[in-house]
Design a protein around this motif. Structure first.
Motif, PDB file in Angstrom:
ATOM      1  N   MET A 133      27.540  90.155   6.646  1.00 17.24           N
ATOM      2  CA  MET A 133      27.213  89.575   7.939  1.00 17.24           C
ATOM      3  C   MET A 133      25.804  89.992   8.384  1.00 17.24           C
ATOM      4  O   MET A 133      25.134  89.252   9.061  1.00 17.24           O
ATOM      5  N   LYS A 134      25.402  91.185   7.946  1.00 13.97           N
ATOM      6  CA  LYS A 134      24.078  91.662   8.321  1.00 13.97           C
ATOM      7  C   LYS A 134      22.991  90.756   7.747  1.00 13.97           C
ATOM      8  O   LYS A 134      22.007  90.457   8.424  1.00 13.97           O
ATOM      9  N   ALA A 135      23.188  90.294   6.521  1.00 13.64           N
ATOM     10  CA  ALA A 135      22.200  89.404   5.898  1.00 13.64           C
ATOM     11  C   ALA A 135      22.082  88.096   6.684  1.00 13.64           C
ATOM     12  O   ALA A 135      20.978  87.574   6.863  1.00 13.64           O
ATOM     13  N   PHE A 136      23.207  87.589   7.160  1.00 13.09           N
ATOM     14  CA  PHE A 136      23.189  86.354   7.947  1.00 13.09           C
ATOM     15  C   PHE A 136      22.464  86.579   9.278  1.00 13.09           C
ATOM     16  O   PHE A 136      21.659  85.757   9.699  1.00 13.09           O
ATOM     17  N   PHE A 137      22.743  87.707   9.928  1.00 23.67           N
ATOM     18  CA  PHE A 137      22.068  88.018  11.192  1.00 23.67           C
ATOM     19  C   PHE A 137      20.566  88.188  10.963  1.00 23.67           C
ATOM     20  O   PHE A 137      19.758  87.730  11.774  1.00 23.67           O
ATOM     21  N   ARG A 138      20.197  88.813   9.855  1.00 20.30           N
ATOM     22  CA  ARG A 138      18.774  88.970   9.537  1.00 20.30           C
ATOM     23  C   ARG A 138      18.112  87.612   9.350  1.00 20.30           C
ATOM     24  O   ARG A 138      16.985  87.402   9.796  1.00 20.30           O
ATOM     25  N   LEU A 139      18.806  86.690   8.683  1.00 17.13           N
ATOM     26  CA  LEU A 139      18.273  85.339   8.484  1.00 17.13           C
ATOM     27  C   LEU A 139      18.104  84.622   9.813  1.00 17.13           C
ATOM     28  O   LEU A 139      17.057  84.021  10.078  1.00 17.13           O
ATOM     29  N   ILE A 140      19.116  84.696  10.669  1.00 20.14           N
ATOM     30  CA  ILE A 140      19.036  84.056  11.991  1.00 20.14           C
ATOM     31  C   ILE A 140      17.906  84.681  12.800  1.00 20.14           C
ATOM     32  O   ILE A 140      17.150  83.975  13.477  1.00 20.14           O
ATOM     33  N   ALA A 141      17.760  85.997  12.746  1.00 22.31           N
ATOM     34  CA  ALA A 141      16.685  86.679  13.474  1.00 22.31           C
ATOM     35  C   ALA A 141      15.318  86.208  12.981  1.00 22.31           C
ATOM     36  O   ALA A 141      14.417  85.943  13.794  1.00 22.31           O
ATOM     37  N   LEU A 142      15.164  86.089  11.679  1.00 25.01           N
ATOM     38  CA  LEU A 142      13.903  85.611  11.110  1.00 25.01           C
ATOM     39  C   LEU A 142      13.614  84.181  11.558  1.00 25.01           C
ATOM     40  O   LEU A 142      12.514  83.881  12.032  1.00 25.01           O
TER      41      LEU A 142
END
Length: 91
Positions: free
Chosen positions: A1-10
């Protein structure tokens, strides 16, 4: 889930920068609102996704109140989501 949040943040950060520093000047200097209309909706969706994910991930990552507020405020400051990624998400 962290990778998805990082993508959304980017994506949220990039869309915000494009909206503020490309689309808005074009709108007011050239009188062409096309780019604001084009970027506005995706940015809004990404912004809402960022906020919802931050709320959802707060207990999982045990963010204290100060960290959580920092993560939320970063979404309204240009380049803020990049700071969040570097400081709180990159492992």
């Amino acid at each position: 889930m962290k990778a998805f949040f990082r993508l959304i943040a980017l994506l949220e950060g990039v869309s915000y920068i494009l909206l503020l520093f490309v689309a808005t000047p074009i709108k007011y200097l050239n009188g062409d609102p096309q780019y604001v209309k084009l970027l506005g909706m995706p940015h809004g969706i990404l912004f809402m996704a960022y906020i919802v994910l931050a709320i959802w991930l707060k207990p999982k990552y045990k963010w204290n109140q100060r960290t959580f507020i920092t993560v939320l405020i970063a979404s309204i400051i240009p380049f803020g989501t990049f700071y969040v990624d570097k400081k709180f998400l990159k492992a």
